[in-house]
Design an enzyme around this catalytic site. Sequence first.
Site, PDB file in Angstrom:
ATOM      1  N   TYR A 182     -42.404 138.526  94.458  1.00 62.19           N
ATOM      2  CA  TYR A 182     -41.848 139.878  94.582  1.00 62.19           C
ATOM      3  C   TYR A 182     -41.151 140.055  95.940  1.00 62.19           C
ATOM      4  CZ  TYR A 182     -41.929 145.037  94.727  1.00 62.19           C
ATOM      5  OH  TYR A 182     -41.596 146.369  94.828  1.00 62.19           O
TER       6      TYR A 182
ATOM      7  N   SER B 211     -37.856 146.782  98.970  1.00 61.80           N
ATOM      8  CA  SER B 211     -39.240 147.168  99.302  1.00 61.80           C
ATOM      9  C   SER B 211     -39.469 146.826 100.770  1.00 61.80           C
ATOM     10  CB  SER B 211     -40.193 146.360  98.432  1.00 61.80           C
ATOM     11  OG  SER B 211     -41.497 146.381  98.958  1.00 61.80           O
TER      12      SER B 211
END
Length: 269
Positions: A160, A147
Amino acid sequence: MIQDRTISDKTKAYAVITGATSGLGLAYAKWFAGKGFDLIITGRRRDIIETRAGEIRETYGCRVDIVLTDLAEEAGVQELIARMDGKPVDVLVNNAGFGLGLEFADLDVKDIRRLIFLQTSAVAELTYSVLQGMKRGHHGTIINISSDGAFAPLPRNVTYAAAKRFLVTFTEGLHMELAGTGVQVQAVCPGFIDSDFHESAGMHVDKGRKGMFAFKKPEAVVEEAMKDFEKGNVVSVPDLPGKFIKILADFLPKKAYYRLAGGFMKKIL
Ligand SMILES: NC(=O)c1ccc[n+]([C@@H]2O[C@H](COP(=O)([O-])OP(=O)(O)OC[C@H]3O[C@@H](n4cnc5c(N)ncnc54)[C@H](OP(=O)(O)O)[C@@H]3O)[C@@H](O)[C@H]2O)c1
């Protein structure tokens, strides 16, 4: 380089895509089916994945095996490894992932453990399980979905982002180890994608928003990332905001970055 494989190809190989029920994983599944690969796809939402698998079989005429398994648990990873065993796996896309939309201290510790396992141990074990075969065959592709958060620590995204950072470092290290073996690896670092991701995490976002942080279609992300793959780019940041975020995080003085990123997160969520 991805070799096209046709239905008549006697060495027809499998592309394994984790988390192909929806979003980016589904777009990767279609992309590789379009190249003539057979597929092993994973997810947990039985009805949806069976419908998607049927559509892919009908459109591309390929074999699609479904593995219904929870990859945030060791038993689920072992189940997928067993289902891949003995099959000519030429592509592995480690895509399955989920977000946690709260501050770290407000999370359930079980969710923290599951997220870290899914984004680190599961990816490492699945990669390990296919790598010897790929090296022996002097060919293979491993794509790890990270990401743009990997470059930019953000509040309410703590676990995350840290786990996604692991995927970038892991992939870059593998790239160096695998030089000359015929196995190519890539970490993909997208920004906002129009998928089920935010709803699953209980995050309320405006997917219709325009401008720099507009949501991108999963198919467009895959196209950009695969162009990067063909160019040999080990880390793909497939959209402009991600490239911009990376520059900000790398070059802004830390105190300025913390102020900016904290304010940004309040505005966006
Ligand atoms: N959406 C974004 O803005 C964004 C941005 C950057 C990176 N990403 C990354 O892109 C990847 C794909 O996400 P997406 O946006 O396409 O979201 P999505 O539509 O929610 O897809 C996530 C996929 O992962 C699977 N999955 C989630 N938890 C799992 C578990 N414990 N075990 C097995 N499978 C699991 C889901 O399947 P089931 O629900 O059927 O289990 C689903 O197929 C993720 O790694 C995510 O972190 C997303």
